[in-house]
Motif scaffolding. Sequence first.
Motif, mmCIF file in Angstrom:
data_model
loop_
_atom_site.group_PDB
_atom_site.id
_atom_site.type_symbol
_atom_site.label_atom_id
_atom_site.label_comp_id
_atom_site.label_asym_id
_atom_site.label_seq_id
_atom_site.Cartn_x
_atom_site.Cartn_y
_atom_site.Cartn_z
ATOM 1 N N LEU A 1 21.909 -6.369 73.717
ATOM 2 C CA LEU A 1 20.573 -6.264 73.135
ATOM 3 C C LEU A 1 20.221 -4.801 72.905
ATOM 4 C CD1 LEU A 1 18.674 -8.832 75.386
ATOM 5 C CD2 LEU A 1 19.990 -9.231 73.281
ATOM 6 N N ALA A 2 19.304 -4.581 71.962
ATOM 7 C CA ALA A 2 18.777 -3.237 71.732
ATOM 8 C C ALA A 2 17.262 -3.319 71.772
ATOM 9 C CB ALA A 2 19.248 -2.717 70.372
ATOM 10 N N GLU A 3 16.651 -2.374 72.476
ATOM 11 C CA GLU A 3 15.199 -2.428 72.726
ATOM 12 C C GLU A 3 14.642 -0.998 72.727
ATOM 13 O OE1 GLU A 3 14.098 -3.734 76.745
ATOM 14 O OE2 GLU A 3 12.602 -5.096 75.844
ATOM 15 N N ILE B 1 22.203 -4.425 77.798
ATOM 16 C CA ILE B 1 21.073 -4.031 76.965
ATOM 17 C C ILE B 1 21.014 -2.514 76.894
ATOM 18 C CG2 ILE B 1 19.497 -4.266 78.949
ATOM 19 C CD1 ILE B 1 17.318 -5.164 76.849
ATOM 20 N N VAL B 2 20.716 -2.020 75.714
ATOM 21 C CA VAL B 2 20.653 -0.572 75.466
ATOM 22 C C VAL B 2 19.237 -0.249 75.005
ATOM 23 C CG1 VAL B 2 21.486 1.276 73.951
ATOM 24 C CG2 VAL B 2 23.087 -0.452 74.822
ATOM 25 N N THR B 3 18.637 0.785 75.570
ATOM 26 C CA THR B 3 17.319 1.187 75.076
ATOM 27 C C THR B 3 17.461 2.438 74.213
ATOM 28 O OG1 THR B 3 16.811 2.481 77.052
ATOM 29 C CG2 THR B 3 16.086 0.182 77.040
ATOM 30 N N VAL B 4 16.602 2.519 73.201
ATOM 31 C CA VAL B 4 16.691 3.614 72.227
ATOM 32 C C VAL B 4 15.343 4.318 72.120
ATOM 33 C CG1 VAL B 4 18.537 2.494 70.906
ATOM 34 C CG2 VAL B 4 16.154 2.072 70.280
ATOM 35 N N SER B 5 15.421 5.604 71.806
ATOM 36 C CA SER B 5 14.192 6.405 71.696
ATOM 37 C C SER B 5 13.560 6.215 70.318
ATOM 38 C CB SER B 5 14.521 7.876 71.914
ATOM 39 O OG SER B 5 15.210 8.384 70.785
ATOM 40 N N SER C 1 11.817 -1.995 63.619
ATOM 41 C CA SER C 1 12.282 -3.040 64.545
ATOM 42 C C SER C 1 13.680 -3.524 64.188
ATOM 43 C CB SER C 1 11.320 -4.234 64.505
ATOM 44 O OG SER C 1 10.014 -3.810 64.766
ATOM 45 N N GLY C 2 13.982 -3.544 62.902
ATOM 46 C CA GLY C 2 15.284 -4.030 62.463
ATOM 47 C C GLY C 2 16.387 -3.012 62.661
ATOM 48 N N ALA C 3 15.991 -1.751 62.836
ATOM 49 C CA ALA C 3 16.965 -0.658 62.934
ATOM 50 C C ALA C 3 17.396 -0.357 64.366
ATOM 51 C CB ALA C 3 16.385 0.610 62.290
ATOM 52 N N VAL C 4 16.764 -0.985 65.360
ATOM 53 C CA VAL C 4 17.095 -0.618 66.748
ATOM 54 C C VAL C 4 18.542 -0.944 67.105
ATOM 55 C CG1 VAL C 4 14.713 -0.709 67.628
ATOM 56 C CG2 VAL C 4 16.169 -2.746 67.753
ATOM 57 N N SER C 5 19.093 -2.005 66.532
ATOM 58 C CA SER C 5 20.487 -2.342 66.850
ATOM 59 C C SER C 5 21.425 -1.266 66.305
ATOM 60 C CB SER C 5 20.837 -3.724 66.292
ATOM 61 O OG SER C 5 20.417 -3.830 64.940
ATOM 62 N N THR C 6 21.145 -0.783 65.104
ATOM 63 C CA THR C 6 21.960 0.302 64.543
ATOM 64 C C THR C 6 21.729 1.595 65.326
ATOM 65 O OG1 THR C 6 21.900 -0.748 62.371
ATOM 66 C CG2 THR C 6 22.469 1.589 62.424
ATOM 67 N N ALA C 7 20.517 1.806 65.794
ATOM 68 C CA ALA C 7 20.239 2.984 66.627
ATOM 69 C C ALA C 7 21.092 2.945 67.893
ATOM 70 C CB ALA C 7 18.747 3.043 66.977
ATOM 71 N N ALA C 8 21.205 1.774 68.491
ATOM 72 C CA ALA C 8 22.046 1.647 69.694
ATOM 73 C C ALA C 8 23.502 1.980 69.359
ATOM 74 C CB ALA C 8 21.936 0.228 70.260
ATOM 75 N N TYR C 9 23.978 1.455 68.225
ATOM 76 C CA TYR C 9 25.353 1.739 67.793
ATOM 77 C C TYR C 9 25.571 3.229 67.560
ATOM 78 C CZ TYR C 9 29.392 2.166 64.742
ATOM 79 O OH TYR C 9 30.582 2.567 64.203
ATOM 80 N N ASP D 1 28.613 5.008 74.191
ATOM 81 C CA ASP D 1 29.206 4.966 75.534
ATOM 82 C C ASP D 1 28.693 3.795 76.369
ATOM 83 O OD1 ASP D 1 30.349 7.259 74.683
ATOM 84 O OD2 ASP D 1 29.182 8.602 75.980
ATOM 85 N N GLU D 2 27.560 3.255 75.959
ATOM 86 C CA GLU D 2 27.003 2.135 76.727
ATOM 87 C C GLU D 2 27.439 0.785 76.164
ATOM 88 O OE1 GLU D 2 22.677 2.714 77.275
ATOM 89 O OE2 GLU D 2 23.057 4.781 76.631
#
Lengths: 316, 316
Positions: free
Chosen positions: B197-199, B250-254, B276-284, B289-290
């Motif tokens: 997950l990305a949050e 789960i990965v959290t993004v700034s 909201s749709g971009a958080v998964s790409t932000a995690a990538y 490393d996570e």
Amino acid sequence: MNLVTIEEIRAAAGRIGAHALRTPLLPQPWATGSPLWLKAESLQQIGAFKIRGAFNAIASLDEPARTRGVVAYSSGNHAQAVAFAAKQFGIPAVIVVPDVTPRMKVEATAAHGAEVVEVPMAERESRAYEIAGERGLTLVPPFDHRDVIAGQGTIGLEIAEDLPEVEVVLIPVSGGGLASGISAAVKALKPSVRVFLAEPELAADTAEGLRTGARADWAPDRRARTIADGLRSQPSELTFAHLRAHVDGIVTVSEDEIREAVRTIAHRSRLIAEPSGAVSTAAYLFHPDELPQGKTVAVLSGGNVDPRQLADLLAL
Amino acid sequence: MNLVTIEEIRAAAGRIGAHALRTPLLPQPWATGSPLWLKAESLQQIGAFKIRGAFNAIASLDEPARTRGVVAYSSGNHAQAVAFAAKQFGIPAVIVVPDVTPRMKVEATAAHGAEVVEVPMAERESRAYEIAGERGLTLVPPFDHRDVIAGQGTIGLEIAEDLPEVEVVLIPVSGGGLASGISAAVKALKPSVRVFLAEPELAADTAEGLRTGARADWAPDRRARTIADGLRSQPSELTFAHLRAHVDGIVTVSEDEIREAVRTIAHRSRLIAEPSGAVSTAAYLFHPDELPQGKTVAVLSGGNVDPRQLADLLAL
């Protein structure tokens, strides 16, 4: 003149296979007037339809010629298409670009593993032929070639398959490879479909040519005025013959209409269109009276726009 | 707790059919690191995945209930999804929105033929239940419902079909309907796939909940700090149970990472993503490393962003 046939286009589809994306045909429920779908070639791996023709041209070479490699002259989408296709075949590619080409485009082409040769603008074509001769490479032209036309024509196959009830197809026109291929495919499969071209007013040599029945020659400086930098070429004898045979009409659009279409596509369709790719939607939006009514597909031919230009286009 | 099954998700796919778009899974050759595909739900007719769950929930009602109509409370993508789905069934829809909702969103919902009722923010849920009772309408919740979860799960079916060799799936999480459905589908079809997950850091109640094993309750004001306005909800008991069962991490993004991901998606993928749709790409992009290595699908859940916000995000 011997026009590209549906058999050649089907053969191209077989060669290209999954090497180019089968782009989605996207319904646009916001559209008022004729129901609208966008054929989003902007979503190709290189951001433009050019990968289809380049791949088909390279795939059609005999083995020894292909192994030696290819050369192309372009600063735009064709450069990246040839580089990307050559990489898939694992063969050398030389791309000759004008020495004024933005760094970003040079790097994008080099990133696909191509050798980029920068030369003065006036020399790019001659230099490409020279390199082809010196190194035994095959030149892949941007549009004036049956294999390139047949490759672009695979878009027409997909439109006819994905929306069998299509009535109108709108295509940006410049050198005419895209329009020749799509119109050849669509008219062969479904002769009742009306094929219309879209062209910037400021580079409307094709509109003039189709009106008079003979190719019009506009000076490069005159064509270079449009923001649609992918639409500054003009048809060859070969592509013009296709357009004369297959096209039902042509609509010219203003620079403001092109800009507004880029914005509408971003805000309503959630896609990035380059100005050249947005002219078909501009025709749909601003010239409905010049178009037949009915289920309409606008070909969004590419989405490669410089981040600064994109910021300017979308600024409020 | 009884989790949504792959059979329910397959049944949802049958009901939804062509009423939602089978969105393209787009290869991203620019990606360095793990090979990346975007599942572009932003290209749905309403610009977001929510159409799937809303359509399945309405399709699953018995005939008399469906004919009476539906009600929903939302100012965002769920509102448009319910309005759009109801229109396809030709049934009444009432959407209760906070009276601070931007005109544009109200109009987009009304354009689908729904009745929009504007109420003070604090009253929207209670008012929706009231209207449901008074008029005999069925309330379609945004995520806390098996039929909604099963509908969103159809995305997982499509990913597994279109990329059988998928190894990692990255999903934005908020109320958890999307993540529950996709993870249930993917894990049933291909248990080896790692689901992450990305949050947003600023609304990281789910990360906290999965860490402690019990749902975390963050005050609405605290969650409202993130620019990702579609990720300000938190899981229900039902969705949290799915996440506990199916999710590997789960990965959290700034906030800066979210903004940069919107820009990258525009410039490199030629798609408009809402934050909201971009958080998964932000995690990538920013937290490799996570994440496990391997063929990765990032779910781009939506592309509805206000033109002014988009201009700000893409300004250079």
